[in-house]
Design an enzyme around this catalytic site. Sequence first.
Site, PDB file in Angstrom:
ATOM      1  N   ASP A  36       0.995  -1.092   0.132  1.00 36.71           N
ATOM      2  CA  ASP A  36       0.316   0.028   0.073  1.00 36.71           C
ATOM      3  C   ASP A  36       0.741   1.332  -0.103  1.00 36.71           C
ATOM      4  OD1 ASP A  36      -2.081   1.993   0.777  1.00 36.71           O
ATOM      5  OD2 ASP A  36      -3.178   0.253   1.110  1.00 36.71           O
ATOM      6  N   ASP A  62       3.325   1.495  -4.405  1.00 37.94           N
ATOM      7  CA  ASP A  62       2.635   2.466  -5.297  1.00 37.94           C
ATOM      8  C   ASP A  62       2.072   1.614  -6.482  1.00 37.94           C
ATOM      9  OD1 ASP A  62       1.203   4.003  -7.267  1.00 37.94           O
ATOM     10  OD2 ASP A  62       2.446   5.568  -6.765  1.00 37.94           O
ATOM     11  N   VAL A  63       0.895   0.922  -6.917  1.00 37.26           N
ATOM     12  CA  VAL A  63       0.636   0.194  -7.716  1.00 37.26           C
ATOM     13  C   VAL A  63       0.757   0.373  -9.384  1.00 37.26           C
ATOM     14  CG1 VAL A  63      -1.002  -1.309  -6.528  1.00 37.26           C
ATOM     15  CG2 VAL A  63      -1.739   0.620  -7.826  1.00 37.26           C
ATOM     16  N   TYR A 155     -13.847   6.095 -13.354  1.00 37.38           N
ATOM     17  CA  TYR A 155     -14.090   4.939 -12.570  1.00 37.38           C
ATOM     18  C   TYR A 155     -14.690   3.864 -13.304  1.00 37.38           C
ATOM     19  CZ  TYR A 155     -14.835   2.398  -8.301  1.00 37.38           C
ATOM     20  OH  TYR A 155     -15.115   1.221  -7.487  1.00 37.38           O
ATOM     21  N   LYS A 159     -12.928   0.241 -14.312  1.00 35.45           N
ATOM     22  CA  LYS A 159     -13.638  -1.020 -13.443  1.00 35.45           C
ATOM     23  C   LYS A 159     -13.986  -2.249 -14.587  1.00 35.45           C
ATOM     24  CE  LYS A 159     -12.463  -0.359  -9.209  1.00 35.45           C
ATOM     25  NZ  LYS A 159     -11.370  -1.116  -8.518  1.00 35.45           N
ATOM     26  N   THR A 190     -16.728   1.553   3.553  1.00 37.84           N
ATOM     27  CA  THR A 190     -15.307   1.821   3.950  1.00 37.84           C
ATOM     28  C   THR A 190     -15.119   3.141   3.622  1.00 37.84           C
ATOM     29  OG1 THR A 190     -14.544   1.557   1.707  1.00 37.84           O
ATOM     30  CG2 THR A 190     -14.523  -0.334   2.804  1.00 37.84           C
ATOM     31  N   THR A 193     -16.118   5.336   0.656  1.00 34.89           N
ATOM     32  CA  THR A 193     -17.676   5.658   0.496  1.00 34.89           C
ATOM     33  C   THR A 193     -18.171   6.696   1.541  1.00 34.89           C
ATOM     34  OG1 THR A 193     -18.337   3.749   1.730  1.00 34.89           O
ATOM     35  CG2 THR A 193     -18.437   3.799  -0.698  1.00 34.89           C
TER      36      THR A 193
HETATM   37  P1  NAD Z   1     -10.305   2.136   0.617  1.00 32.50           P
HETATM   38  O1  NAD Z   1     -10.152   3.418   0.199  1.00 32.50           O
HETATM   39  O2  NAD Z   1     -10.762   1.716   2.135  1.00 32.50           O
HETATM   40  O3  NAD Z   1      -9.050   1.166   0.408  1.00 32.50           O
HETATM   41  C1  NAD Z   1      -8.341   1.271  -0.856  1.00 32.50           C
HETATM   42  C2  NAD Z   1      -6.845   1.127  -0.602  1.00 32.50           C
HETATM   43  O4  NAD Z   1      -6.227   1.213  -1.615  1.00 32.50           O
HETATM   44  C3  NAD Z   1      -6.258   2.137   0.536  1.00 32.50           C
HETATM   45  O5  NAD Z   1      -5.448   1.538   1.556  1.00 32.50           O
HETATM   46  C4  NAD Z   1      -5.251   2.967  -0.225  1.00 32.50           C
HETATM   47  O6  NAD Z   1      -4.271   3.602   0.166  1.00 32.50           O
HETATM   48  C5  NAD Z   1      -4.941   1.959  -1.438  1.00 32.50           C
HETATM   49  N1  NAD Z   1      -4.565   2.581  -2.628  1.00 32.50           N
HETATM   50  C6  NAD Z   1      -4.866   3.502  -3.290  1.00 32.50           C
HETATM   51  N2  NAD Z   1      -4.046   3.877  -4.304  1.00 32.50           N
HETATM   52  C7  NAD Z   1      -3.054   3.137  -4.126  1.00 32.50           C
HETATM   53  C8  NAD Z   1      -1.868   2.854  -4.967  1.00 32.50           C
HETATM   54  N3  NAD Z   1      -1.584   3.904  -5.954  1.00 32.50           N
HETATM   55  N4  NAD Z   1      -1.047   1.929  -4.542  1.00 32.50           N
HETATM   56  C9  NAD Z   1      -1.289   1.202  -3.678  1.00 32.50           C
HETATM   57  N5  NAD Z   1      -2.356   1.378  -2.738  1.00 32.50           N
HETATM   58  C10 NAD Z   1      -3.172   2.346  -3.278  1.00 32.50           C
HETATM   59  O7  NAD Z   1     -11.352   1.628  -0.348  1.00 32.50           O
HETATM   60  P2  NAD Z   1     -12.311   0.057  -0.255  1.00 32.50           P
HETATM   61  O8  NAD Z   1     -13.352   0.409  -0.345  1.00 32.50           O
HETATM   62  O9  NAD Z   1     -11.654  -1.000   0.601  1.00 32.50           O
HETATM   63  O10 NAD Z   1     -11.691  -0.344  -1.834  1.00 32.50           O
HETATM   64  C11 NAD Z   1     -11.105  -1.499  -2.319  1.00 32.50           C
HETATM   65  C12 NAD Z   1     -11.258  -1.957  -3.788  1.00 32.50           C
HETATM   66  O11 NAD Z   1     -12.787  -2.275  -3.966  1.00 32.50           O
HETATM   67  C13 NAD Z   1     -10.939  -0.888  -4.562  1.00 32.50           C
HETATM   68  O12 NAD Z   1     -10.480  -1.201  -5.814  1.00 32.50           O
HETATM   69  C14 NAD Z   1     -12.395  -0.031  -5.038  1.00 32.50           C
HETATM   70  O13 NAD Z   1     -12.434   0.417  -6.273  1.00 32.50           O
HETATM   71  C15 NAD Z   1     -13.242  -1.564  -4.981  1.00 32.50           C
HETATM   72  N6  NAD Z   1     -14.776  -1.202  -4.659  1.00 32.50           N
HETATM   73  C16 NAD Z   1     -15.115  -0.378  -3.729  1.00 32.50           C
HETATM   74  C17 NAD Z   1     -16.527  -0.235  -3.511  1.00 32.50           C
HETATM   75  C18 NAD Z   1     -16.925   0.328  -2.062  1.00 32.50           C
HETATM   76  O14 NAD Z   1     -18.210   0.866  -2.207  1.00 32.50           O
HETATM   77  N7  NAD Z   1     -16.114   0.694  -0.925  1.00 32.50           N
HETATM   78  C19 NAD Z   1     -17.377  -0.692  -4.336  1.00 32.50           C
HETATM   79  C20 NAD Z   1     -17.186  -1.642  -5.377  1.00 32.50           C
HETATM   80  C21 NAD Z   1     -15.383  -1.637  -5.580  1.00 32.50           C
END
Ligand code: NAD
Length: 250
Positions: A36, A62-63, A155, A159, A190, A193
């Site tokens: 992360d 950093d991905v 977004y 996706k 999370t 949102t």
């Molecule tokens: P979150 O923001 O709590 O966690 C996302 C994590 O990704 C964080 O720890 C952040 O620091 C990390 N991150 C962001 N950019 C990064 C980078 N460049 N390099 C490394 N790490 C990085 O969000 P979440 O809700 O846990 O989301 C997880 C996944 O689920 C994401 O891909 C998100 O798009 C997807 N998602 C979330 C929801 C939702 O409603 N929360 C719905 C559908 C899909």
Amino acid sequence: MRLEGKVAFISGGARGMGAVEARLFASEGAAVGIGDTLEDEGRAVASEINESGGQCLFAPLDVTSEVDWQKAIADTVSAYGRLDILVNNAGVSQWSLLHETSEADWDRVMDINTKGVFLGTKHAIPAMKEAGGGSIINISSQLGLVGTEQSSPQYQASKGAVRLLTKHTAMQYAPDGIRCNSVHPGPINTAMTEQRRADPEAYAKMLSRIPIGRYGEPIEIANGVLYLASDESRWVTGSELVLDGGWTAR
Ligand code: NAD
């Protein structure tokens, strides 16, 4: 235990769904690497898992950086001996109208959400081949399946691309025993949102689109990811696991 002896790497594991998956995987017997950009939070998750008897390491990642991915996967393999599972979970969201979206915003979201999955997969494949197979789980979204005016072009496009990159990976590496599936969560409680949920009008609009009538919890996604990571899903590849409270059933 459902992941006994396996080694997993989870991007974006410092918080949210990635952190919940790391804890769940470790409790099911896997050694877990998490990567992360949030170093303090990531190291805290790793310490917590190690203190409770599991195995976890944190890799700064950093991905969007190929060098970071090379090091993170190499560190995980060097610490735990192999790589069986990759969860491409890191992601960012953004809400904007297409005609007001800057090129920089488009590039940032596409880079993290889509290029990040490509790079992670690229560097996990050789290690998985070495291990004799593996399972890659790409976290897309219900918004990678259907359109909405409530998100942003970058977004949804990012996706949607993850959905098809998953099927491509599944086709190309099935002969190597490597499976690849996408997961499509609906709105989840999370940090991602938080802003929406704090706006009563936006929150009510989102809830009205979820037949089950509430946001999901991270563990409700992690349980699906665990199934795809484990050998219970050994005949499943190129599929889409939709965990969205019914959003896309309308
Ligand atoms: P979150 O923001 O709590 O966690 C996302 C994590 O990704 C964080 O720890 C952040 O620091 C990390 N991150 C962001 N950019 C990064 C980078 N460049 N390099 C490394 N790490 C990085 O969000 P979440 O809700 O846990 O989301 C997880 C996944 O689920 C994401 O891909 C998100 O798009 C997807 N998602 C979330 C929801 C939702 O409603 N929360 C719905 C559908 C899909």
